[in-house]
Enzyme design. Structure first.
Site, PDB file in Angstrom:
ATOM      1  N   LYS A  39       0.834  -1.208   0.000  1.00  0.00           N
ATOM      2  CA  LYS A  39       0.000   0.000   0.000  1.00  0.00           C
ATOM      3  C   LYS A  39       0.872   1.264   0.000  1.00  0.00           C
ATOM      4  O   LYS A  39       2.085   1.169  -0.146  1.00  0.00           O
ATOM      5  CB  LYS A  39      -0.952  -0.041   1.204  1.00  0.00           C
ATOM      6  CG  LYS A  39      -1.793  -1.329   1.293  1.00  0.00           C
ATOM      7  CD  LYS A  39      -2.902  -1.372   0.249  1.00  0.00           C
ATOM      8  CE  LYS A  39      -3.518  -2.746   0.023  1.00  0.00           C
ATOM      9  NZ  LYS A  39      -4.254  -3.354   1.107  1.00  0.00           N
ATOM     10  N   HIS A  40       0.268   2.431   0.204  1.00  0.00           N
ATOM     11  CA  HIS A  40       1.026   3.686   0.020  1.00  0.00           C
ATOM     12  C   HIS A  40       2.157   3.880   1.022  1.00  0.00           C
ATOM     13  O   HIS A  40       3.197   4.408   0.695  1.00  0.00           O
ATOM     14  CB  HIS A  40       0.091   4.893   0.107  1.00  0.00           C
ATOM     15  CG  HIS A  40      -0.815   4.994  -1.062  1.00  0.00           C
ATOM     16  ND1 HIS A  40      -2.007   4.327  -1.109  1.00  0.00           N
ATOM     17  CD2 HIS A  40      -0.699   5.647  -2.229  1.00  0.00           C
ATOM     18  CE1 HIS A  40      -2.591   4.582  -2.263  1.00  0.00           C
ATOM     19  NE2 HIS A  40      -1.817   5.378  -2.964  1.00  0.00           N
TER      20      HIS A  40
END
Ligand SMILES: *Cc1c(COP(=O)(O)O)cnc(C)c1O
Length: 381
Positions: free
Chosen positions: A180-181
């Site tokens: 994810k980010h």
């Protein structure tokens, strides 16, 4: 193999983790609170509660609904299984709804059709990092007295018309899994608008106890009360330190993701065999992944052949997602079957996720585009 996504850890991250590892609090310490304050700053939500996975975050959010057996929660089928599983953890029944093929996010008209007297909530997924069409969904929810939960695992830093996460609904959940980010190794969070919700989720992540170990230290008491059923869903201070350090680079990484996505879109727009996610001017897309839809009527082969051809060129393309309503567990639980969600099933058999992550080079991007063009030409109908 060029992966579809990859974490980025630098020396600042290592130093931040090192400091906590050498200190007194490896878990339940002050760094978790500091991480929560950073999340409040980034999301603009009044409260943030950190947990040890995005799945735990969804579980904590759905727990707030106090579902009874048979109570229904509307979720998209085009999502990771965890979105629906959280409903089942809480004795609820997931009701799968269609996405709009253009945006791959929940279709408000289909949500409306699936509301019954048992519906209690709607979970929206900001697919790939595109903020879902929340205004009509919140309007439907208000009309029927339902709560809305945003599964924002793809969407840290996404905005629409200037509004960030958690500005239109009560609860938004995030994941800090390495793909994810940002990452805390494993980890997640829920942002909330009410302190009542946030306090209850803090107890939920700590066995349902009314105080944590530092609060008991401050009050010089050993006593604790278990006031609700909870779990051990605590994020470690080590993970939180990594998260704080990673959040400092979020903007820079989002810029790189947006630059790469814009380059993909410019290069792929002219290819007849492909459709891209529709993005409006007001969308600040977070580009967790870069999905494309194949036009199968222009090809002699199915998606899996295209995927294998990409992989044989060392391009680690992937699929997000197989429809959840067709997973064996949900077929058994709900009696769902092919044909139940024709739009989602059509989209899901045409989807390919192309590689996208901040450290991807311009050269990598050119390689992916060239390979995809070559493969689509080769298999053109
Ligand atoms: C990653 C993800 C989750 C689960 O997060 P974990 O941190 O892996 O538990 C839930 N929903 C969606 C849409 C995700 O992409």
């Amino acid at each position: 193999m060029l992966p579809y996504g990859r974490h980025a850890i630098d020396d600042d991250d290592l130093r931040a983790v090192d400091v906590v590892l050498r200190g007194d609090w490896l878990t339940t310490g002050p760094t978790v609170e500091a991480f929560e304050r950073s999340l409040v700053d980034v999301t603009g939500a009044p409260f943030a509660v950190a947990l040890n996975s995005g799945t735990a975050a969804l579980h904590a959010a759905v727990d707030l609904l106090d579902l009874g057996p048979g109570d229904e929660v509307i979720v998209p089928s085009l999502t990771f299984v965890a979105t629906a599983n959280a409903v089942v953890y809480c004795q609820g029944r997931p009701v799968f709804a269609e996405v709009s093929p253009a945006t791959m996010t929940l279709d408000p008209a289909d949500v409306r059709r699936r509301i019954t007297s048992r519906t209690r909530a709607i979970v929206v997924v900001h697919f790939a990092g595109l903020v879902a069409d929340l205004a009509p969904i919140v309007a439907i929810a208000d009309q029927h007295g339902l709560r809305v939960i945003e599964d924002a695992a793809h969407a840290l830093g996404a905005r629409r018309d200037g509004a960030g996460m958690a500005s239109r609904s009560d609860l938004a959940t995030f994941s800090f899994h390495p793909v994810k980010h940002i990452t805390t190794l494993e980890g997640g969070a829920v942002t909330a608008r009410s302190s009542t919700d946030a306090d209850r989720m803090r107890r939920f992540r700590n066995h349902g106890l009314s105080s944590d170990v530092r609060a008991r230290e401050r009050e010089r008491t050993w006593r604790y009360d278990m006031v609700q059923l909870g779990f051990n869903y605590r994020l470690s201070d080590v993970g939180a330190a990594l998260g704080i350090s990673q959040l400092r680079k979020l903007d820079e990484n989002l810029r790189r993701r947006r630059t790469l996505a814009a380059a993909y879109r410019a290069a792929l727009a002219g290819i007849g065999g492909l459709e891209l996610q529709t993005v409006d001017r007001g969308d600040e897309h977070a580009w967790h992944i870069f999905p494309v839809l194949l036009k199968l009527d222009r090809l002699r082969v199915d998606r899996d052949v295209i995927l294998r051809a990409l992989r044989s060129e060392n391009i680690g393309a992937n699929v997000h997602y197989a429809p959840v309503h067709l997973q064996p567990y949900y077929r058994e639980l709900l009696g769902s079957a092919p044909g139940d969600l024709p739009v989602t099933e059509d989209v899901a058999q045409r989807l390919i996720t192309l590689p996208l992550f901040p450290a991807m080079t311009d050269r990598d991007l050119k390689d992916v585009i060239a390979a995809l063009r070559r493969i689509l030409d080769w298999y053109a109908a």
